[in-house]
Design an enzyme around this catalytic site. Structure first.
Site, PDB file in Angstrom:
ATOM      1  N   HIS A   8       1.005  -1.120   0.034  1.00 50.81           N
ATOM      2  CA  HIS A   8      -0.074  -0.144  -0.016  1.00 50.81           C
ATOM      3  C   HIS A   8       0.803   1.156   0.113  1.00 50.81           C
ATOM      4  O   HIS A   8       2.172   1.071   0.389  1.00 50.81           O
ATOM      5  CB  HIS A   8      -0.877   0.157   1.187  1.00 50.81           C
ATOM      6  CG  HIS A   8      -2.241  -0.658   0.918  1.00 50.81           C
ATOM      7  ND1 HIS A   8      -1.966  -2.264   1.411  1.00 50.81           N
ATOM      8  CD2 HIS A   8      -3.155  -0.670   0.650  1.00 50.81           C
ATOM      9  CE1 HIS A   8      -3.451  -2.709   1.331  1.00 50.81           C
ATOM     10  NE2 HIS A   8      -4.031  -1.651   0.699  1.00 50.81           N
ATOM     11  N   LYS A  53      -0.601   4.968   4.402  1.00 45.62           N
ATOM     12  CA  LYS A  53      -1.456   3.996   5.028  1.00 45.62           C
ATOM     13  C   LYS A  53      -0.927   3.783   6.551  1.00 45.62           C
ATOM     14  O   LYS A  53       0.212   3.484   6.944  1.00 45.62           O
ATOM     15  CB  LYS A  53      -1.632   2.605   4.185  1.00 45.62           C
ATOM     16  CG  LYS A  53      -2.503   1.856   5.170  1.00 45.62           C
ATOM     17  CD  LYS A  53      -2.879   0.529   4.124  1.00 45.62           C
ATOM     18  CE  LYS A  53      -3.948  -0.441   4.647  1.00 45.62           C
ATOM     19  NZ  LYS A  53      -5.210   0.237   4.850  1.00 45.62           N
TER      20      LYS A  53
END
Ligand code: NAD
Length: 270
Positions: free
Chosen positions: A159, A163
Site C-alpha cells: 500500500h 497508510k
C-alpha cells in the site's frame, strides 16, 4: 440515463472517495446522482458535483442539507467518518431510505447500531467494495478448501506510504477466509512478519507481509506454496474508482429491497 434509474445521494461527497462516487454515479447506467452532501464547513459546498469531478455540469450542487438530500433520493452512499455515518444512519431510518456504508473504523457499538437499523431499512456495509476483491475471496475459499492443509499459505500486501494500519483490513479478511475454509482459527495461526532465528515454518501457520511505499492504491497476493508447484492469487487496485463502482452497483441492487443487513457477496450473487 433511463426514467427508472436509481436516485443516489453521496455523503462525504467532497472527499477522496466522494469524488470517485460522484463520478461513478454520473456514468453508471441505472444510476442517477440525486444529491451530494458534505459537512456544513466544507469549502466545496454549492459547487456543481459534475464540475467538481471534471465532468459536465450535473445540476446537483454539493450541499450540507442531509434531509433534503434524502427526500430527493432512494439510497444514501456513505463514505465519511464513523460519527458522520451514525448521523446519516439516524436520518436514513427516519426517512426510510436504503444505505450503503463504506466508512471504516467503526466501533463495535456503532456496528451494533447499524445492524439494529437494518431491521428497518436495507443496508449493505463492506470494508472493501471492490468487485475484484469479492471475487478474489471466493477464489481463495475454493483454493484453500481444495489444498486443505497440504500447502503453506502466505499473504503479501502493498500500500501507499500514507497508510496507517498494517496488515491491511483486506489482507486480514483474506486470512480469515483461508483459515475458515481449512478449519483453523486465524488468531491461533497468524504470523505477522519474520525476523532473526525464526526456525522452520510450521505448516498450519498463515504468514502476513506488508510493504509500504509510493502511491500504491492496494495490491494483495495470497500464495499457496506446495511441493513442486505454487498458486498465487493476486488483486491489484489501480484507482479508487473500483471501490466507487462496487458501491454504486450495490446502491442499485439495494433499491427496493426489504430491510436487512446485506453483504457484498449477496449483492454480487457469489
Ligand atoms: P476523506 O477524508 O478524503 O473524505 C471524507 C469526507 O467525509 C470529507 O469530505 C469530509 O468532509 C466528510 N465528512 C467527515 N465527517 C463528516 C460528517 N460528520 N458528515 C458528513 N461528511 C463528513 O476520506 P476518504 O479517503 O474518502 O475515505 C472515507 C472513508 O471511506 C474512510 O473511512 C475510508 O477508510 C473509507 N474507505 C472505504 C472503502 C471501501 O471500499 N469500503 C474504500 C476506500 C475508503
Amino acid at each position: 440515463m433511463s426514467a427508472n434509474s436509481v436516485k443516489i445521494a453521496i455523503n462525504g461527497a467532497a472527499g477522496r472517495m466522494g469524488r470517485a462516487l460522484i463520478n461513478a454515479a454520473l456514468v453508471t447506467p441505472g444510476a442517477k446522482l440525486s444529491a451530494a452532501v458534505d459537512r456544513p464547513n466544507c469549502p466545496e459546498l454549492e459547487m456543481d458535483a459534475g464540475s467538481f469531478v471534471g465532468l459536465p455540469a450535473s445540476g446537483v450542487e454539493l450541499s450540507a442539507d442531509l434531509n433534503a438530500a434524502l427526500a430527493a433520493s432512494e439510497v444514501l452512499v456513505d463514505f465519511t467518518r464513523p460519527e458522520g455515518t451514525i448521523t446519516a444512519l439516524t436520518a436514513c431510518v427516519k426517512a426510510k431510505k436504503a444505505m450503503v456504508i463504506g466508512t471504516t473504523g467503526l466501533t463495535p457499538e456503532q456496528r451494533a447500531k447499524i445492524e439494529a437499523a437494518a431491521k428497518e431499512i436495507p443496508i449493505c456495509m463492506a470494508a472493501n467494495f471492490s468487485i475484484g476483491v469479492s471475487v478474489t475471496m471466493k477464489l481463495l475459499e475454493l483454493a484453500a478448501k481444495t489444498f486443505g492443509n497440504t500447502v503453506d499459505v502466505e499473504i503479501v500486501e502493498t500500500h501507499h506510504r500514507h497508510k496507517l494500519d498494517s496488515p491491511s483490513g483486506t489482507a486480514l479478511v483474506m486470512g480469515e477466509v483461508v483459515a475458515q475454509a481449512t478449519g483453523r482459527n486465524l488468531k491461533d495461526v497468524a504470523i505477522y512478519g519474520r525476523e532473526g532465528q525464526v526456525g522452520a515454518r510450521a505448516r498450519n501457520t498463515i504468514g502476513f507481509s506488508a510493504i509500504r511505499g509510493g502511491d500504491v492504491v492496494g495490491d494483495h497476493t495470497v500464495m499457496f506454496l506446495g511441493e513442486g508447484e505454487r498458486l498465487e492469487i493476486t488483486h491489484k487496485a489501480t484507482s479508487r474508482l473500483n471501490f466507487a463502482q462496487g458501491a454504486i452497483r450495490t446502491a442499485i441492487w439495494l433499491s427496493g429491497r426489504k430491510p436487512g443487513f446485506y453483504s457484498m457477496q449477496e449483492v454480487l450473487g457469489l
